[in-house]
Scaffold this active site. Structure first.
Site, PDB file in Angstrom:
ATOM      1  N   HIS A  27     -13.471  -1.548   1.330  1.00 52.44           N
ATOM      2  CA  HIS A  27     -12.694  -2.757   1.554  1.00 52.44           C
ATOM      3  C   HIS A  27     -13.432  -3.916   0.899  1.00 52.44           C
ATOM      4  O   HIS A  27     -14.667  -4.006   0.988  1.00 52.44           O
ATOM      5  CB  HIS A  27     -12.482  -3.027   3.040  1.00 52.44           C
ATOM      6  CG  HIS A  27     -11.674  -4.255   3.316  1.00 52.44           C
ATOM      7  ND1 HIS A  27     -10.492  -4.526   2.667  1.00 52.44           N
ATOM      8  CD2 HIS A  27     -11.879  -5.292   4.158  1.00 52.44           C
ATOM      9  CE1 HIS A  27      -9.999  -5.665   3.102  1.00 52.44           C
ATOM     10  NE2 HIS A  27     -10.829  -6.155   4.018  1.00 52.44           N
TER      11      HIS A  27
ATOM     12  N   GLU B 228     -30.542   0.933  10.013  1.00 49.81           N
ATOM     13  CA  GLU B 228     -29.890   1.856  10.935  1.00 49.81           C
ATOM     14  C   GLU B 228     -30.913   2.494  11.883  1.00 49.81           C
ATOM     15  O   GLU B 228     -32.012   2.870  11.482  1.00 49.81           O
ATOM     16  CB  GLU B 228     -29.171   2.962  10.147  1.00 49.81           C
ATOM     17  CG  GLU B 228     -27.996   2.462   9.321  1.00 49.81           C
ATOM     18  CD  GLU B 228     -26.771   2.135  10.170  1.00 49.81           C
ATOM     19  OE1 GLU B 228     -26.866   2.167  11.413  1.00 49.81           O
ATOM     20  OE2 GLU B 228     -25.715   1.839   9.579  1.00 49.81           O
TER      21      GLU B 228
ATOM     22  N   ASP C  60     -11.766 -13.293   4.511  1.00 48.72           N
ATOM     23  CA  ASP C  60     -10.973 -12.137   4.089  1.00 48.72           C
ATOM     24  C   ASP C  60      -9.501 -12.522   4.049  1.00 48.72           C
ATOM     25  O   ASP C  60      -8.900 -12.850   5.073  1.00 48.72           O
ATOM     26  CB  ASP C  60     -11.186 -10.972   5.063  1.00 48.72           C
ATOM     27  CG  ASP C  60     -10.642  -9.655   4.529  1.00 48.72           C
ATOM     28  OD1 ASP C  60      -9.939  -9.669   3.502  1.00 48.72           O
ATOM     29  OD2 ASP C  60     -10.932  -8.611   5.141  1.00 48.72           O
TER      30      ASP C  60
ATOM     31  N   TRP D 153       0.826  -1.209   0.000  1.00 50.18           N
ATOM     32  CA  TRP D 153       0.000   0.000   0.000  1.00 50.18           C
ATOM     33  C   TRP D 153       0.865   1.265   0.000  1.00 50.18           C
ATOM     34  O   TRP D 153       0.407   2.337   0.368  1.00 50.18           O
ATOM     35  CB  TRP D 153      -0.912   0.006   1.228  1.00 50.18           C
ATOM     36  CG  TRP D 153      -2.023  -0.996   1.134  1.00 50.18           C
ATOM     37  CD1 TRP D 153      -3.293  -0.760   0.697  1.00 50.18           C
ATOM     38  CD2 TRP D 153      -1.982  -2.385   1.480  1.00 50.18           C
ATOM     39  NE1 TRP D 153      -4.039  -1.922   0.741  1.00 50.18           N
ATOM     40  CE2 TRP D 153      -3.258  -2.937   1.221  1.00 50.18           C
ATOM     41  CE3 TRP D 153      -0.987  -3.231   1.965  1.00 50.18           C
ATOM     42  CZ2 TRP D 153      -3.571  -4.266   1.451  1.00 50.18           C
ATOM     43  CZ3 TRP D 153      -1.294  -4.562   2.190  1.00 50.18           C
ATOM     44  CH2 TRP D 153      -2.573  -5.067   1.931  1.00 50.18           C
TER      45      TRP D 153
ATOM     46  N   TYR E  46      -6.615   4.404   0.270  1.00 50.91           N
ATOM     47  CA  TYR E  46      -7.999   3.967   0.411  1.00 50.91           C
ATOM     48  C   TYR E  46      -8.222   3.200   1.706  1.00 50.91           C
ATOM     49  O   TYR E  46      -9.359   2.975   2.132  1.00 50.91           O
ATOM     50  CB  TYR E  46      -8.412   3.125  -0.799  1.00 50.91           C
ATOM     51  CG  TYR E  46      -8.008   1.667  -0.730  1.00 50.91           C
ATOM     52  CD1 TYR E  46      -8.890   0.706  -0.259  1.00 50.91           C
ATOM     53  CD2 TYR E  46      -6.742   1.248  -1.137  1.00 50.91           C
ATOM     54  CE1 TYR E  46      -8.533  -0.629  -0.193  1.00 50.91           C
ATOM     55  CE2 TYR E  46      -6.378  -0.062  -1.078  1.00 50.91           C
ATOM     56  CZ  TYR E  46      -7.266  -1.012  -0.603  1.00 50.91           C
ATOM     57  OH  TYR E  46      -6.902  -2.333  -0.537  1.00 50.91           O
TER      58      TYR E  46
ATOM     59  N   CYS F 174      -6.645  -5.025  -1.509  1.00 56.35           N
ATOM     60  CA  CYS F 174      -7.782  -5.837  -1.072  1.00 56.35           C
ATOM     61  C   CYS F 174      -8.590  -6.429  -2.212  1.00 56.35           C
ATOM     62  O   CYS F 174      -9.002  -7.594  -2.146  1.00 56.35           O
ATOM     63  CB  CYS F 174      -8.673  -5.027  -0.135  1.00 56.35           C
ATOM     64  SG  CYS F 174      -9.589  -3.673  -0.913  1.00 56.35           S
TER      65      CYS F 174
END
Length: 865
Positions: A471, A583, A494, A376, A657, A412
């Site tokens: 992500h 939410e 992940d 990164w 990012y 990612c």
């Protein structure tokens, strides 16, 4: 002396039938001595059987099918049957000693056949008949002559198992489902006296007790949940087997042999790599733990080798095509190589929970020299920039062909794309998932914490938690028998190396249902995933005594627009509802507070302060373009009927990012006074000049505006952050002419440099399943505001809808790519229907400059500038 002995025993042999057996034993003794003198070898005839060994012949077990084979092979034997049970084939045939002796050793007695020998007979079963006074028969060894696994992509096995698209010369099947094979034997199979079983071995140390050495017996009727084989057809020496595997079988590459036994001995077919069998997970099998009952979803999440990965911000969602290529040549061996290289026992490869957890570690490189090196930093001179990749095939193939050397570099979305390829290749339904405003919790607080000083300035050294603009991870579909009921279905996996799990950089599988309900105590890594999608963003302010007090909680800041490609189309599907309740709903608040009970900062929700002033940052419909000024709008609202005054502190940073800051490019203040007794909404324009950021941009061209302040009258703390990216120009691809299998065609690529500086060391990358293998073109420099046109020539290899992907790489301009849909026809009379479009939804606004000159570059492309 030899002739005299033969004549003597010939006369004695014909004297009486009753003394045949006794005379035979005497003949054996004499012949033993004679063979020893002639051949130089001593052989003993036992139980009316004898064999002659020639040392120059290879030691190989072969059946004696006719007289010409006798004496050629070490295991050739003859059997003398009970004379009382033998029916003479010809009554007038006489068995002479010379006949017997010549049958015994043809190599030594190679004379021409005479009338006296005309009575010698050999039957089809490999026995040699003896007429008159007895018969000598042969029970031949049962052996495998050939094996046909019906492994062609057009054969029944591959079609029924949905593996016909794998570019592999081996048999590729799915567990829990029958498959067929043809076996040719040395003679007809007799189920009463013969036995046969299949032998499969998985891994370096196959073990029957661990299920990695499988012995498959022949049965009368096949049953589910076990290894079995049944003869479904028999024609002469050929048999057809139907073989069943259990839905829990370990996946991997099995070594395959066939074992046979008969009254005369046992044999095993040779171990040939051509007969290796690749076993995969089976989403079509109801008893497989990866079973998915919707056919359209299986087509999308297992069989689709193209996809779309989303990136950007929640207000500027971008998409780019990705070539998963799970069926490409060499990809299946590469995926199994990953499992082997992990060092995990092969016996554990039947459990998808174990497999996906293992692979989430192996796809990154920090612990175990996995597939991809993460980077990164913005500097990729010794590798490939993450934004330059357009698919997984080239990455996996490079890793496999170089013996497990990690490929440089990935971020990612590259980790996620490779994970999707590997999982789909092995048969696990998988999709790429993008979470916008994705939190990275570093202290297990299950909150995203931001620290401010007394003047409402961010304290960078304390802000270890970060919020990624986006992500990308994966959802994998499977049952979870290790968790309470209802936790099966989509599981988060992940492979991006963020935090360690049990000492290894990996994450998951974490149940999406558990994440939604805040059940962070369920394995694996559920707390980390929960914080990514539903943690509250808490602002802490330093007090006079140096301690920190929570001053504001943002409940809707984290986990927005969670996206994946829709089933059966290229549309974006919002799946936020799968990860969390609506939410501010009661269910959502219960989930958050339940989760935080297991965090390191429980009890922070007793914050009482006025909240009658709000601030919001928005963007015009026309997104900011890279190379131009960026304009945003700050909207402030006073919902009270009283005077409210405050000063906003603004700070703009260039960021990766991942939420990591690179540089602050602007700071300013916005003083505000709301008049008394009025509900007021006021909007202020905010502008960031190109000169402020042009030297600081990194990958993704991301920036963030942070506004903080305090209301003088109520001490209400105001804090908000807004991420945005600067749009780059897109590559526009236009197919030319007809797209026909085997026929050369062209496509032009148009690009305009939007910057007022020269792009240096520009490279283009072309890739298209069924169209074009991966190819990179070093272009050179592109002048400021110049337009270029390239022409790529290629030959389509597969019919049907295909995609041509093109990406551009240079340090000054990130994330430039494009895609064209091309329909390839088989019939040369059919035309192409090609639709060119940019990967972004909005078109390039700046007009293209006319071509100034054209230069032909050798081989397959041209360009103009």
């Amino acid at each position: 002396m030899l002739l005299r002995s033969v004549t003597l025993y010939n006369k004695q042999l014909n004297e009486s039938e009753g003394t045949i057996l006794e005379k035979n034993r005497e003949i054996e003794t004499v012949l033993d001595k004679l063979v020893f003198k002639i051949v130089g070898l001593s052989k003993t005839f036992r139980n009316a059987q004898f064999s002659v060994l020639f040392p120059r012949m290879p030691v190989e077990t072969l059946s004696i099918r006719n007289r010409s084979a006798i004496g050629r092979f070490p295991s050739g034997t003859l059997t003398l049957e009970d004379p009382d049970k033998v029916k003479p084939e010809k009554p007038d045939t006489k068995w002479t000693c010379s006949t017997w002796f010549r049958q015994c050793c043809q190599r030594c007695c190679c004379r021409r056949k005479t009338d006296e020998d005309a009575t010698d007979t050999t039957n089809n079963g490999g026995s040699i008949g003896m007429t008159g006074t007895g018969n000598l028969t042969r029970h031949t060894q049962l052996e495998v002559r050939s094996i046909d696994l019906l492994k062609s992509s057009k054969d029944q096995n591959r079609l029924e198992h949905h593996t016909d698209r794998y570019h592999s010369e081996h048999l590729v099947i799915r567990r829990g489902q029958t498959f067929q094979m043809l076996i040719e034997l040395s003679r007809a199979f007799n189920s009463k006296t013969d036995k046969l079983h299949l032998d499969l071995k998985l891994g370096n140390l196959p073990d029957v007790s661990k299920g990695t050495h499988v012995i498959v017996p022949l049965v009368e009727d096949l049953q589910d949940d076990c290894w079995e084989a049944k003869i479904v057809e028999q024609k002469g020496k050929r048999i057809k087997l139907s073989v069943n595997s259990p839905p829990t079988a370990a996946v991997g590459k099995y070594k395959f042999c066939v074992a046979t036994s008969s009254p005369t001995g046992e044999a095993m077919s040779p171990d040939s790599p051509d007969n290796d069998i690749y076993m995969l997970f089976n989403p079509w099998c109801e008893d497989d733990s990866v079973h998915m009952n919707n056919e359209e979803e299986r087509k999308e999440y297992v069989l689709n080798d193209m996809g779309i990965i989303y990136y950007g911000t929640d207000s500027q969602i971008g998409d780019r095509p990705w070539n998963f290529g799970q069926f490409d040549k060499g990809i299946l061996p590469a995926c199994l190589f990953l499992l082997e290289r992990s060092g995990a026992p092969a016996s554990g490869c039947g459990d998808p929970i174990n497999v996906v957890r293992l692979l989430s570690a192996m796809i990154n490189s920090p612990d175990d020299s996995g597939v991809l090196v993460g980077n990164w930093s913005g500097t990729y001179d010794d590798g490939t920039a993450p934004t330059f990749w357009s698919g997984s095939s080239d990455i996996l193939r490079h890793y496999y062909e170089n013996g497990g050397t990690p490929v440089r570099y990935g971020q990612c979305w590259v980790f996620s794309g490779v994970t999707t390829s590997v999982m789909r290749c092995l048969g696990i339904p998988t999709r790429c998932v993008t979470n916008f405003e994705s939190a990275h919790d570093t202290d297990v607080s299950l909150t995203t914490d931001m620290y401010l000083d007394e003047n409402y300035e961010l304290i960078e050294e304390l802000n270890q938690d970060s919020v990624w603009n986006f992500h990308v991870w994966n959802d994998c579909w499977m049952a979870r028998p290790d968790l309470p009921a209802g936790m099966g279905g989509w599981q988060v996996v992940d492979a991006t190396p963020q935090e360690t799990s049990q000492g290894v950089f990996r994450c998951g599988p974490a149940s999406v249902a558990a994440v939604r309900n805040g059940q962070v105590y369920l394995k694996h890594d559920t707390p980390f995933v929960f914080a990514e999608v539903n943690s509250d963003k808490v602002y802490w302010q330093r007090t006079a005594d140096g301690t920190f007090t929570p001053v504001q909680v943002k409940k809707k800041a984290i986990g927005r627009c969670i996206s994946t490609k829709a089933v059966g189309s290229d549309e974006r599907e919002d799946i936020t509802h799968l990860y969390k309740h609506p939410e501010d709903s009661e269910e959502e608040r219960i989930a958050v507070e339940t989760a935080c009970q297991y965090g390191s900062k429980a009890g922070i929700y007793n914050i009482s302060s006025a909240n009658d002033v709000s601030i919001q940052i928005t963007m015009d419909e026309e997104e900011p373009q890279l190379g131009a000024d960026a304009k945003l709008a700050i909207t402030m609202k006073n919902t009270s009927s009283e005077l409210r005054t405050f000063t906003l502190h603004g700070q703009v940073v260039v960021m990766y990012y991942t939420g990591v800051y690179k540089a602050t490019v602007k700071k300013d203040e916005v003083p505000m006074n709301f008049p008394l007794l009025l509900i007021v909404v006021e909007t202020v324009e905010w502008c960031l000049l190109y000169d402020d950021y042009k030297e600081q941009l990194v990958d993704q061209a991301m920036l963030m505006l942070t506004l903080t302040g305090s209301v003088t009258e109520t001490k209400q703390v105001l804090a908000t952050q807004f991420r945005f990216r600067l749009r780059t120009s897109d590559l526009v691809i236009n197919p030319e002419g007809d797209a026909v299998v085997g026929k050369e065609m062209k496509a032009t690529v148009v690009f305009r440099n939007p910057l007022q500086l020269t792009l240096k060391n520009v490279k283009f990358r072309f890739e298209g399943l069924g169209l074009q293998s991966v190819r990179e073109v070093s272009y050179g420099n592109i002048e400021s505001l110049a337009s270029v046109t390239l022409t790529e020539t290629f030959i389509p290899l597969e019919a049907g809808p295909q995609k041509l992907l093109v990406s551009l790489d240079c340090r000054q301009l990130p994330q430039v790519h494009g895609v064209a849909n091309i329909t390839v026809k088989i019939n040369s009379g059919c035309a192409i229907y090609g639709q060119a479009y940019s990967v972004e939804s909005s078109p390039i606004s700046a007009p293209l400059k006319p071509t100034k000159r054209e230069t032909r570059i050798p081989s397959t492309f041209s360009f103009s500038l």
